[in-house]
Write a protein that holds these residues in place. Sequence first.
Motif, PDB file in Angstrom:
ATOM      1  N   ILE A 146      -1.057   1.854   7.483  1.00  0.00           N
ATOM      2  CA  ILE A 146      -0.224   3.036   7.712  1.00  0.00           C
ATOM      3  C   ILE A 146      -0.828   4.176   6.915  1.00  0.00           C
ATOM      4  O   ILE A 146      -1.045   4.045   5.705  1.00  0.00           O
ATOM      5  CB  ILE A 146       1.238   2.798   7.280  1.00  0.00           C
ATOM      6  N   ILE A 147      -1.108   5.275   7.594  1.00  0.00           N
ATOM      7  CA  ILE A 147      -1.602   6.481   6.925  1.00  0.00           C
ATOM      8  C   ILE A 147      -0.426   7.450   6.865  1.00  0.00           C
ATOM      9  O   ILE A 147       0.066   7.902   7.902  1.00  0.00           O
ATOM     10  CB  ILE A 147      -2.792   7.101   7.683  1.00  0.00           C
ATOM     11  N   ALA A 148       0.042   7.738   5.655  1.00  0.00           N
ATOM     12  CA  ALA A 148       1.204   8.609   5.448  1.00  0.00           C
ATOM     13  C   ALA A 148       0.723   9.982   4.989  1.00  0.00           C
ATOM     14  O   ALA A 148       0.075  10.099   3.951  1.00  0.00           O
ATOM     15  CB  ALA A 148       2.148   7.999   4.420  1.00  0.00           C
ATOM     16  N   THR A 149       1.056  11.016   5.776  1.00  0.00           N
ATOM     17  CA  THR A 149       0.566  12.362   5.487  1.00  0.00           C
ATOM     18  C   THR A 149       1.665  13.371   5.194  1.00  0.00           C
ATOM     19  O   THR A 149       1.367  14.515   4.888  1.00  0.00           O
ATOM     20  CB  THR A 149      -0.257  12.899   6.677  1.00  0.00           C
ATOM     21  N   GLU A 183      -0.371  -8.477   6.469  1.00  0.00           N
ATOM     22  CA  GLU A 183      -1.014  -7.862   5.307  1.00  0.00           C
ATOM     23  C   GLU A 183      -0.958  -6.362   5.561  1.00  0.00           C
ATOM     24  O   GLU A 183      -1.458  -5.884   6.582  1.00  0.00           O
ATOM     25  CB  GLU A 183      -2.467  -8.324   5.179  1.00  0.00           C
ATOM     26  N   VAL A 184      -0.320  -5.621   4.646  1.00  0.00           N
ATOM     27  CA  VAL A 184      -0.082  -4.198   4.875  1.00  0.00           C
ATOM     28  C   VAL A 184      -0.738  -3.364   3.785  1.00  0.00           C
ATOM     29  O   VAL A 184      -0.611  -3.669   2.596  1.00  0.00           O
ATOM     30  CB  VAL A 184       1.434  -3.880   4.914  1.00  0.00           C
ATOM     31  N   GLN A 185      -1.430  -2.316   4.226  1.00  0.00           N
ATOM     32  CA  GLN A 185      -1.934  -1.295   3.321  1.00  0.00           C
ATOM     33  C   GLN A 185      -1.392   0.043   3.796  1.00  0.00           C
ATOM     34  O   GLN A 185      -1.337   0.321   4.992  1.00  0.00           O
ATOM     35  CB  GLN A 185      -3.459  -1.265   3.302  1.00  0.00           C
ATOM     36  N   MET A 186      -0.961   0.861   2.827  1.00  0.00           N
ATOM     37  CA  MET A 186      -0.460   2.193   3.125  1.00  0.00           C
ATOM     38  C   MET A 186      -1.311   3.196   2.366  1.00  0.00           C
ATOM     39  O   MET A 186      -1.402   3.138   1.139  1.00  0.00           O
ATOM     40  CB  MET A 186       1.012   2.317   2.723  1.00  0.00           C
ATOM     41  N   PHE A 187      -1.940   4.112   3.110  1.00  0.00           N
ATOM     42  CA  PHE A 187      -2.818   5.131   2.544  1.00  0.00           C
ATOM     43  C   PHE A 187      -2.070   6.459   2.541  1.00  0.00           C
ATOM     44  O   PHE A 187      -1.685   6.969   3.592  1.00  0.00           O
ATOM     45  CB  PHE A 187      -4.097   5.226   3.377  1.00  0.00           C
ATOM     46  N   PHE A 188      -1.829   7.006   1.358  1.00  0.00           N
ATOM     47  CA  PHE A 188      -1.074   8.244   1.186  1.00  0.00           C
ATOM     48  C   PHE A 188      -2.039   9.385   0.903  1.00  0.00           C
ATOM     49  O   PHE A 188      -2.753   9.363  -0.104  1.00  0.00           O
ATOM     50  CB  PHE A 188      -0.070   8.105   0.038  1.00  0.00           C
ATOM     51  N   THR A 189      -2.061  10.352   1.806  1.00  0.00           N
ATOM     52  CA  THR A 189      -2.997  11.457   1.673  1.00  0.00           C
ATOM     53  C   THR A 189      -2.270  12.786   1.874  1.00  0.00           C
ATOM     54  O   THR A 189      -1.202  12.833   2.475  1.00  0.00           O
ATOM     55  CB  THR A 189      -4.180  11.294   2.652  1.00  0.00           C
ATOM     56  N   GLY A 228     -10.940   6.385  -1.479  1.00  0.00           N
ATOM     57  CA  GLY A 228     -11.298   7.404  -0.507  1.00  0.00           C
ATOM     58  C   GLY A 228     -10.892   6.966   0.888  1.00  0.00           C
ATOM     59  O   GLY A 228     -10.507   5.809   1.111  1.00  0.00           O
ATOM     60  N   ALA A 229     -11.005   7.878   1.819  1.00  0.00           N
ATOM     61  CA  ALA A 229     -10.637   7.590   3.206  1.00  0.00           C
ATOM     62  C   ALA A 229     -11.453   6.435   3.773  1.00  0.00           C
ATOM     63  O   ALA A 229     -10.948   5.654   4.587  1.00  0.00           O
ATOM     64  CB  ALA A 229     -10.819   8.839   4.058  1.00  0.00           C
ATOM     65  N   SER A 230     -12.684   6.295   3.324  1.00  0.00           N
ATOM     66  CA  SER A 230     -13.527   5.226   3.874  1.00  0.00           C
ATOM     67  C   SER A 230     -12.952   3.838   3.581  1.00  0.00           C
ATOM     68  O   SER A 230     -13.055   2.933   4.411  1.00  0.00           O
ATOM     69  CB  SER A 230     -14.964   5.333   3.341  1.00  0.00           C
ATOM     70  N   SER A 231     -12.329   3.674   2.435  1.00  0.00           N
ATOM     71  CA  SER A 231     -11.709   2.387   2.103  1.00  0.00           C
ATOM     72  C   SER A 231     -10.538   2.085   3.028  1.00  0.00           C
ATOM     73  O   SER A 231     -10.382   0.963   3.515  1.00  0.00           O
ATOM     74  CB  SER A 231     -11.217   2.373   0.657  1.00  0.00           C
ATOM     75  N   LEU A 278     -10.073   3.337   6.018  1.00  0.00           N
ATOM     76  CA  LEU A 278     -10.572   3.148   7.377  1.00  0.00           C
ATOM     77  C   LEU A 278     -11.281   1.811   7.549  1.00  0.00           C
ATOM     78  O   LEU A 278     -11.249   1.228   8.640  1.00  0.00           O
ATOM     79  CB  LEU A 278     -11.483   4.300   7.765  1.00  0.00           C
ATOM     80  N   ALA A 279     -11.897   1.306   6.495  1.00  0.00           N
ATOM     81  CA  ALA A 279     -12.532  -0.012   6.581  1.00  0.00           C
ATOM     82  C   ALA A 279     -11.473  -1.077   6.874  1.00  0.00           C
ATOM     83  O   ALA A 279     -11.659  -1.948   7.728  1.00  0.00           O
ATOM     84  CB  ALA A 279     -13.279  -0.337   5.289  1.00  0.00           C
ATOM     85  N   PHE A 280     -10.341  -0.992   6.175  1.00  0.00           N
ATOM     86  CA  PHE A 280      -9.237  -1.915   6.440  1.00  0.00           C
ATOM     87  C   PHE A 280      -8.661  -1.655   7.833  1.00  0.00           C
ATOM     88  O   PHE A 280      -8.380  -2.584   8.590  1.00  0.00           O
ATOM     89  CB  PHE A 280      -8.140  -1.773   5.374  1.00  0.00           C
ATOM     90  N   GLY A 281      -8.510  -0.385   8.181  1.00  0.00           N
ATOM     91  CA  GLY A 281      -7.967  -0.022   9.487  1.00  0.00           C
ATOM     92  C   GLY A 281      -8.817  -0.533  10.641  1.00  0.00           C
ATOM     93  O   GLY A 281      -8.288  -0.871  11.703  1.00  0.00           O
ATOM     94  N   GLY A 282     -10.124  -0.606  10.436  1.00  0.00           N
ATOM     95  CA  GLY A 282     -11.011  -1.121  11.473  1.00  0.00           C
ATOM     96  C   GLY A 282     -10.776  -2.582  11.779  1.00  0.00           C
ATOM     97  O   GLY A 282     -11.088  -3.054  12.877  1.00  0.00           O
ATOM     98  N   GLU A 283     -10.214  -3.306  10.827  1.00  0.00           N
ATOM     99  CA  GLU A 283      -9.907  -4.730  11.009  1.00  0.00           C
ATOM    100  C   GLU A 283      -8.427  -4.960  11.346  1.00  0.00           C
ATOM    101  O   GLU A 283      -8.037  -6.069  11.679  1.00  0.00           O
ATOM    102  CB  GLU A 283     -10.225  -5.495   9.717  1.00  0.00           C
ATOM    103  N   ALA A 284      -7.627  -3.911  11.226  1.00  0.00           N
ATOM    104  CA  ALA A 284      -6.177  -4.055  11.387  1.00  0.00           C
ATOM    105  C   ALA A 284      -5.796  -4.257  12.847  1.00  0.00           C
ATOM    106  O   ALA A 284      -6.439  -3.724  13.758  1.00  0.00           O
ATOM    107  CB  ALA A 284      -5.459  -2.830  10.825  1.00  0.00           C
ATOM    108  N   ASP A 285      -4.725  -5.007  13.045  1.00  0.00           N
ATOM    109  CA  ASP A 285      -4.153  -5.189  14.374  1.00  0.00           C
ATOM    110  C   ASP A 285      -3.368  -3.946  14.793  1.00  0.00           C
ATOM    111  O   ASP A 285      -3.293  -3.608  15.962  1.00  0.00           O
ATOM    112  CB  ASP A 285      -3.227  -6.415  14.388  1.00  0.00           C
ATOM    113  N   ILE A 286      -2.768  -3.295  13.794  1.00  0.00           N
ATOM    114  CA  ILE A 286      -1.973  -2.094  14.044  1.00  0.00           C
ATOM    115  C   ILE A 286      -2.362  -1.057  12.998  1.00  0.00           C
ATOM    116  O   ILE A 286      -2.382  -1.346  11.809  1.00  0.00           O
ATOM    117  CB  ILE A 286      -0.459  -2.379  13.933  1.00  0.00           C
ATOM    118  N   SER A 287      -2.665   0.160  13.460  1.00  0.00           N
ATOM    119  CA  SER A 287      -2.910   1.287  12.570  1.00  0.00           C
ATOM    120  C   SER A 287      -2.008   2.422  13.001  1.00  0.00           C
ATOM    121  O   SER A 287      -1.988   2.791  14.177  1.00  0.00           O
ATOM    122  CB  SER A 287      -4.381   1.724  12.621  1.00  0.00           C
TER     123      SER A 287
END
Length: 159
Positions: free
Chosen positions: A8-11, A34-40, A142-145, A147-156
């Motif tokens: 989840i990218i929270a903006t 497995e959930v990651q939330m990226f706050f930007t 950074g955003a690359s981290s 996005l690396a997880f997001g590239g493997e995620a079932d849901i982004s």
Amino acid sequence: MADKKMLIIATKGSLDWAYPPFILGSTAAALGFEVQMFFTFYGLQLLKKKLNLQVTPLGNPGMPMPMAMDKWFPVLGTALPGMQGMMTMMMKSKMKKKGIATIDELRDLCVEADVKLLACQMTVDLFDFKPSDLLDGLDYVGASSALAFGGEADISLYI
């Protein structure tokens, strides 16, 4: 390791925009994701130790208004001084009456469920945040981290 992953990218950093990422993140974690939330950018506000979130009525035509105000009150009127604070108070009161969890409670659920909370390092630097302003235990990336997880995620999700 979980079978499914969600990023989840929270903006956004307002009260009304804080609910979707924390509800979806805590629910996915409860379902075994497995959930990651990226706050930007403004989403980084949601990681502050002390939250003082407000609703964003101006420019939000989908927001149901109390007393059918959406039928008779001009949208521009929501820009009047004090309106945002008043509408925030009304929204928080209604949520409490309906038994809706607070953002603090939902955020705690995410932490308890091992949701990985990622703070955008560039945004931290841009807005001069100090680690003492934000929750303990965050990963600063950074955003690359993300996005690396997001590239493997079932849901982004981008919220």
